[in-house]
Motif scaffolding. Structure first.
Motif, PDB file in Angstrom:
ATOM      1  N   ARG A   1      45.509  41.766  46.480  1.00  0.00           N
ATOM      2  CA  ARG A   1      44.578  42.562  47.304  1.00  0.00           C
ATOM      3  C   ARG A   1      44.346  41.786  48.591  1.00  0.00           C
ATOM      4  O   ARG A   1      43.782  40.694  48.586  1.00  0.00           O
ATOM      5  CB  ARG A   1      43.263  42.792  46.552  1.00  0.00           C
ATOM      6  CG  ARG A   1      42.172  43.554  47.363  1.00  0.00           C
ATOM      7  CD  ARG A   1      42.681  44.866  47.931  1.00  0.00           C
ATOM      8  NE  ARG A   1      41.627  45.834  48.227  1.00  0.00           N
ATOM      9  CZ  ARG A   1      41.134  46.083  49.447  1.00  0.00           C
ATOM     10  NH1 ARG A   1      41.559  45.410  50.500  1.00  0.00           N
ATOM     11  NH2 ARG A   1      40.209  47.020  49.623  1.00  0.00           N
TER      12      ARG A   1
ATOM     13  N   ASN B   1      43.243  38.128  44.299  1.00  0.00           N
ATOM     14  CA  ASN B   1      42.348  38.672  45.336  1.00  0.00           C
ATOM     15  C   ASN B   1      42.324  37.695  46.504  1.00  0.00           C
ATOM     16  O   ASN B   1      41.923  36.545  46.342  1.00  0.00           O
ATOM     17  CB  ASN B   1      40.937  38.901  44.789  1.00  0.00           C
ATOM     18  CG  ASN B   1      40.103  39.760  45.746  1.00  0.00           C
ATOM     19  OD1 ASN B   1      40.480  39.959  46.902  1.00  0.00           O
ATOM     20  ND2 ASN B   1      38.982  40.265  45.266  1.00  0.00           N
TER      21      ASN B   1
ATOM     22  N   THR C   1      39.565  45.740  43.889  1.00  0.00           N
ATOM     23  CA  THR C   1      38.989  44.393  44.005  1.00  0.00           C
ATOM     24  C   THR C   1      38.421  43.896  42.677  1.00  0.00           C
ATOM     25  O   THR C   1      38.613  42.751  42.305  1.00  0.00           O
ATOM     26  CB  THR C   1      37.856  44.356  45.056  1.00  0.00           C
ATOM     27  OG1 THR C   1      36.819  45.262  44.669  1.00  0.00           O
ATOM     28  CG2 THR C   1      38.359  44.717  46.437  1.00  0.00           C
TER      29      THR C   1
ATOM     30  N   GLY D   1      33.862  40.935  43.663  1.00  0.00           N
ATOM     31  CA  GLY D   1      35.300  40.677  43.714  1.00  0.00           C
ATOM     32  C   GLY D   1      35.657  39.240  43.391  1.00  0.00           C
ATOM     33  O   GLY D   1      36.794  38.934  43.005  1.00  0.00           O
TER      34      GLY D   1
END
Length: 391
Positions: free
Chosen positions: A20, A144, A157, A384
């Protein structure tokens, strides 16, 4: 300091890794403008490729409101990324379903696949588990590296970590380390500078920083609300009347830590060509409004910053988009850049100001996430980040 696993803690050789990233960049007529966020993700992408992974990138772009509005397509970003890396970059016209599944299955180690905008699905912002699972199914592992969206529990997320183990990328790790050390263990004096239009956006931040910082310097439209709370007539200035009680509360509890402007730049219209006056803080004449901090305030703030050990700055000091009301913001930018302090800049406008002033290379850290950095300054947990595996 950072208690989450990172990409250095896992073996990615021969694996497909869903990353991400925050590729929410300005695009005009299909051309990428500011590429800071794309370049910020490169160390993580390159490391994974060098370790023998196939890298699948997902991101949102703008606010397409859950529809496949191609003016928000990530295709131009994929094309731009190809100019920055020697590895092959592919693009999938969907972030899930058959196009994405086929492209992910065909991806070889050392290659990159950019998925289409995750916000083309309404389920992204709702943290829909079906969407999250479809994204997770494209890869073996999740990384992430999007600090800019780490304060949101979205499907790409937080949701994906319910289906695949998640770790942090280098950019996310760097952001958290800078901000958490600034707040929890700052080199003193610790000076926080907060600007922008509204107090309501930053109440939690102001209160938290008054406990942590040695001084909190206020500028921008939010200063007007504090002045009105002190009984000054603010005429046509931007004031948040619904926040006046909060402003009074903060003023009564802040003692000498909260520092407000001592002079102001006022104008008779919201216009760069309006008539302008510099006045000490006092009642604003009818028909006039405050649009910047004045020279005595710039000087006072610069002195405090010059002696600082740590400076955190979020939000402009005035309407800096207009040249006649940009002196305060650029004056603060210069003071921060000239200081020997550990300096951390967050929030789109302050970042734009430091870049426009040509001083970006003189600050310690420019944050890629306005909302996320504010929530960290407020002392909140970012979903996240919380969702990633602990060391």
């Amino acid at each position: 300091m950072f208690n989450k696993k990172t990409i250095k803690d896992i073996d990615v050789k021969g694996k497909k890794v869903l990353v991400r990233v925050d590729f929410n960049v300005p695009i005009k007529n299909g051309v990428v403008g500011d590429d800071t966020r794309i370049r910020g993700a490169l160390p993580t992408i390159q490391y994974l490729l060098d370790q023998g992974a196939a890298v699948i990138l997902c991101s949102h772009l703008g606010r397409p409101k859950g529809t496949a509005d191609l003016s928000f397509s990530l295709k131009p970003v994929a094309e731009y990324l190809q100019k920055l890396v020697p590895n092959k970059v592919f693009f999938s016209p969907d972030c899930i379903n058959e196009p994405a599944e086929k492209a992910a299955a065909a991806l070889n180690p050392g290659e990159i696949l950019v998925l289409e905008n995750t916000r083309f699905y309404a389920g992204e912002e709702k943290n829909d588990m079906e969407l999250a699972q479809k994204l997770a199914n494209l890869a073996d592992l999740f990384v992430n590296d999007a600090f800019g969206t780490a304060h949101r529990a979205h499907a790409s997320t937080e949701g994906v970590t319910h289906f695949k183990p998640g770790v942090a990328g280098f950019l996310l790790e760097k952001e958290i380390q800078y901000l958490s050390s600034a707040i929890e263990n700052p080199k003193r004096p610790f000076i926080a500078i907060l600007g922008g239009a509204k107090i309501s956006d930053k109440i939690g931040v102001i209160k938290n920083l008054l406990n942590k910082a040695d001084k909190v310097l206020i500028g921008g439209g939010m200063a007007n609300t504090f002045f009105k709370a002190q009984g000054f007539e603010m005429a046509d200035s931007l004031v948040q009347d619904e926040a006046l009680e909060t402003a009074k509360e903060i003023l009564s509890s802040a003692s000498s830590k909260l520092v407000l402007p001592v002079d102001l730049v006022i104008a008779d219209a919201f216009d760069n060509n309006a008539a302008v006056k510099e006045i000490p803080v006092s009642n604003i004449p009818a028909g006039w409004r405050v649009l910047d901090i004045g020279p005595a305030t710039i000087s006072a703030y610069s002195k405090l910053v010059a002696d600082a050990g740590t400076v955190v700055w979020n939000g402009p000091m005035g309407v800096f988009e207009m040249a006649n009301f940009a002196k305060g913001t650029f004056g603060v930018a210069k003071a921060v850049a000239d200081s020997n302090a550990i300096s951390i800049i967050g929030g789109g406008d302050s970042v734009a100001a430091i870049q426009e002033s040509g001083l970006a290379d003189k600050v310690t850290h420019i944050s890629t996430g306005g909302g996320a950095s504010l929530e960290m300054l407020e002392g909140l947990i970012l979903p996240g980040v919380a969702a990633l595996e602990d060391k």
